[in-house]
Design a protein around this motif. Structure first.
Motif, PDB file in Angstrom:
ATOM      1  N   ALA A  94      19.004  26.315 -22.298  1.00 30.49           N
ATOM      2  CA  ALA A  94      18.295  27.178 -23.234  1.00 30.49           C
ATOM      3  C   ALA A  94      17.169  27.964 -22.587  1.00 30.49           C
ATOM      4  CB  ALA A  94      17.724  26.329 -24.373  1.00 30.49           C
ATOM      5  N   ILE A  95      16.769  29.018 -23.283  1.00 29.64           N
ATOM      6  CA  ILE A  95      15.510  29.714 -23.033  1.00 29.64           C
ATOM      7  C   ILE A  95      14.434  28.970 -23.822  1.00 29.64           C
ATOM      8  CG2 ILE A  95      14.255  31.890 -23.344  1.00 29.64           C
ATOM      9  CD1 ILE A  95      16.995  33.309 -23.223  1.00 29.64           C
ATOM     10  N   GLY A  96      13.273  28.745 -23.196  1.00 31.44           N
ATOM     11  CA  GLY A  96      12.227  27.954 -23.832  1.00 31.44           C
ATOM     12  C   GLY A  96      11.074  28.790 -24.343  1.00 31.44           C
ATOM     13  N   PHE A  97      10.417  28.267 -25.390  1.00 36.42           N
ATOM     14  CA  PHE A  97       9.281  28.934 -26.030  1.00 36.42           C
ATOM     15  C   PHE A  97       8.239  27.895 -26.433  1.00 36.42           C
ATOM     16  CE2 PHE A  97      13.169  31.142 -26.892  1.00 36.42           C
ATOM     17  CZ  PHE A  97      12.885  32.497 -26.804  1.00 36.42           C
ATOM     18  N   PRO A  98       6.955  28.273 -26.490  1.00 32.02           N
ATOM     19  CA  PRO A  98       5.988  27.367 -27.118  1.00 32.02           C
ATOM     20  C   PRO A  98       6.356  27.140 -28.579  1.00 32.02           C
ATOM     21  CG  PRO A  98       4.881  29.153 -25.937  1.00 32.02           C
ATOM     22  CD  PRO A  98       6.336  29.514 -26.015  1.00 32.02           C
ATOM     23  N   LYS A  99       6.020  25.983 -29.111  1.00 33.82           N
ATOM     24  CA  LYS A  99       6.287  25.710 -30.516  1.00 33.82           C
ATOM     25  C   LYS A  99       5.630  26.772 -31.404  1.00 33.82           C
ATOM     26  CE  LYS A  99       8.834  21.993 -30.971  1.00 33.82           C
ATOM     27  NZ  LYS A  99      10.153  22.082 -31.647  1.00 33.82           N
ATOM     28  N   GLY A 100       6.422  27.290 -32.362  1.00 32.46           N
ATOM     29  CA  GLY A 100       5.888  28.270 -33.301  1.00 32.46           C
ATOM     30  C   GLY A 100       5.804  29.684 -32.777  1.00 32.46           C
ATOM     31  N   SER A 101       6.425  29.965 -31.629  1.00 31.50           N
ATOM     32  CA  SER A 101       6.367  31.308 -31.050  1.00 31.50           C
ATOM     33  C   SER A 101       6.983  32.342 -31.994  1.00 31.50           C
ATOM     34  CB  SER A 101       7.124  31.345 -29.722  1.00 31.50           C
ATOM     35  OG  SER A 101       7.317  32.680 -29.279  1.00 31.50           O
ATOM     36  N   PRO A 102       6.376  33.534 -32.105  1.00 34.87           N
ATOM     37  CA  PRO A 102       6.967  34.594 -32.931  1.00 34.87           C
ATOM     38  C   PRO A 102       8.188  35.234 -32.284  1.00 34.87           C
ATOM     39  CG  PRO A 102       5.014  35.414 -31.802  1.00 34.87           C
ATOM     40  CD  PRO A 102       5.077  33.939 -31.526  1.00 34.87           C
ATOM     41  N   HIS A 103       8.465  34.898 -31.019  1.00 34.41           N
ATOM     42  CA  HIS A 103       9.572  35.526 -30.299  1.00 34.41           C
ATOM     43  C   HIS A 103      10.882  34.745 -30.397  1.00 34.41           C
ATOM     44  CE1 HIS A 103       6.350  37.904 -28.797  1.00 34.41           C
ATOM     45  NE2 HIS A 103       5.899  36.990 -27.961  1.00 34.41           N
ATOM     46  N   THR A 104      10.813  33.498 -30.847  1.00 38.90           N
ATOM     47  CA  THR A 104      11.970  32.612 -30.777  1.00 38.90           C
ATOM     48  C   THR A 104      13.174  33.167 -31.532  1.00 38.90           C
ATOM     49  OG1 THR A 104      10.464  30.734 -30.627  1.00 38.90           O
ATOM     50  CG2 THR A 104      12.749  30.247 -31.159  1.00 38.90           C
ATOM     51  N   GLU A 105      12.990  33.493 -32.785  1.00 37.85           N
ATOM     52  CA  GLU A 105      14.114  33.956 -33.605  1.00 37.85           C
ATOM     53  C   GLU A 105      14.604  35.324 -33.151  1.00 37.85           C
ATOM     54  OE1 GLU A 105      17.249  34.043 -35.957  1.00 37.85           O
ATOM     55  OE2 GLU A 105      16.000  32.287 -35.527  1.00 37.85           O
ATOM     56  N   LYS A 106      13.705  36.175 -32.665  1.00 35.37           N
ATOM     57  CA  LYS A 106      14.117  37.487 -32.148  1.00 35.37           C
ATOM     58  C   LYS A 106      15.093  37.319 -30.982  1.00 35.37           C
ATOM     59  CE  LYS A 106       9.723  39.856 -33.119  1.00 35.37           C
ATOM     60  NZ  LYS A 106       8.559  40.527 -32.474  1.00 35.37           N
TER      61      LYS A 106
END
Length: 242
Positions: free
Chosen positions: A187-199
């Motif tokens: 996977a590509i990782g994100f900080p929890k709650g990132s606004p970019h995740t769903e995009k």
């Protein structure tokens, strides 16, 4: 965006620049999301997830293997699924056809990766049968682990099956072993709650739907790791499909 620069064929440095199939997907993902990625090459894999947690990185395109522990501290958008593979020096005579064949072997792997807990599980099986444990040697980058196996300092290199195949082909020193286990999503990782995740998840799914995703994987000879849909934080069996 953190990119681990030593994970071929997904992302790695060649002739002074980043390349690989994951790198080639970043441009269409950027177009689909409207995001601009400032890529930060990272040499030490074990620093990537802490970098996401601390806010140093907004995104990590580092093919992070999904695990329950990781989805508890970061968000993960799946991009592929691959098993764990093994290779050894061509002249070593080492044969790995089951987890039991790792017992007593010196195994080189990437520090901070999913292969550490997988080796722990193997050693529990070794102990249950009275066999000596596998001896793990952990390295900050995969090329050092590959070199250890190729020069005989380790019996076996353990990594993602795609990386094992690629490194054996490139080095000319290693033979891919027939055993493969634990097909798990990366996977590509994100900080929890990132606004970019769903995009980013939506962008990956559009690339899957219109064929651009598969075309990139096909170019790199990696179609067998393709997934039908990108998911957020899927539940996984830590030992995968054995």
């Amino acid at each position: 965006m953190a990119v681990f620069n030593n994970y071929p064929p997904a992302e790695f440095t060649a002739a002074g620049r980043l390349t690989g199939w994951m790198i080639e997907l970043l441009e269409p993902i950027a177009r689909e999301t409207g995001l601009r990625f400032d890529v930060v090459p990272v040499n030490n894999f074990s620093t990537i997830i802490p970098g996401l947690q601390s806010g140093r990185f907004d995104i990590a395109a580092a093919n992070l293997t999904v695990s329950a522990e990781r989805v508890g501290i970061i968000d993960m958008v799946t991009v592929d699924a691959v098993g764990t593979g093994f290779s050894s020096a061509a002249a070593s005579g080492v044969r790995i056809r089951s987890g039991a064949d790792l017992c007593g072997r010196a195994v080189a792997a990437l520090a901070g990766s999913v292969y550490e807990p997988q080796l722990k599980a193997v050693n529990e099986e070794c102990a249950a049968t009275g066999a000596p444990p596998a001896r793990s040697s952990l390295y900050p980058d995969s090329s050092a682990a590959v070199l250890a196996a190729g020069t005989g300092r380790a019996d076996v290199f353990m990594g993602s099956y795609s990386e094992v195949v690629h490194s054996a082909r490139e080095s000319g020193q290693l033979t891919v072993q027939p055993y493969q286990f634990a097909r798990l999503p990366e996977a590509i990782g994100f900080p929890k709650g990132s606004p970019h995740t769903e995009k980013v998840r939506a962008a990956v799914n559009r690339l899957i739907a219109d064929g651009r995703y598969r075309a990139v994987l096909d170019k790199w000879g990696m179609v067998d790791i393709a997934i039908p849909e990108s998911r957020l934080n899927p539940a996984v069996d830590p030992m995968g499909d054995q």
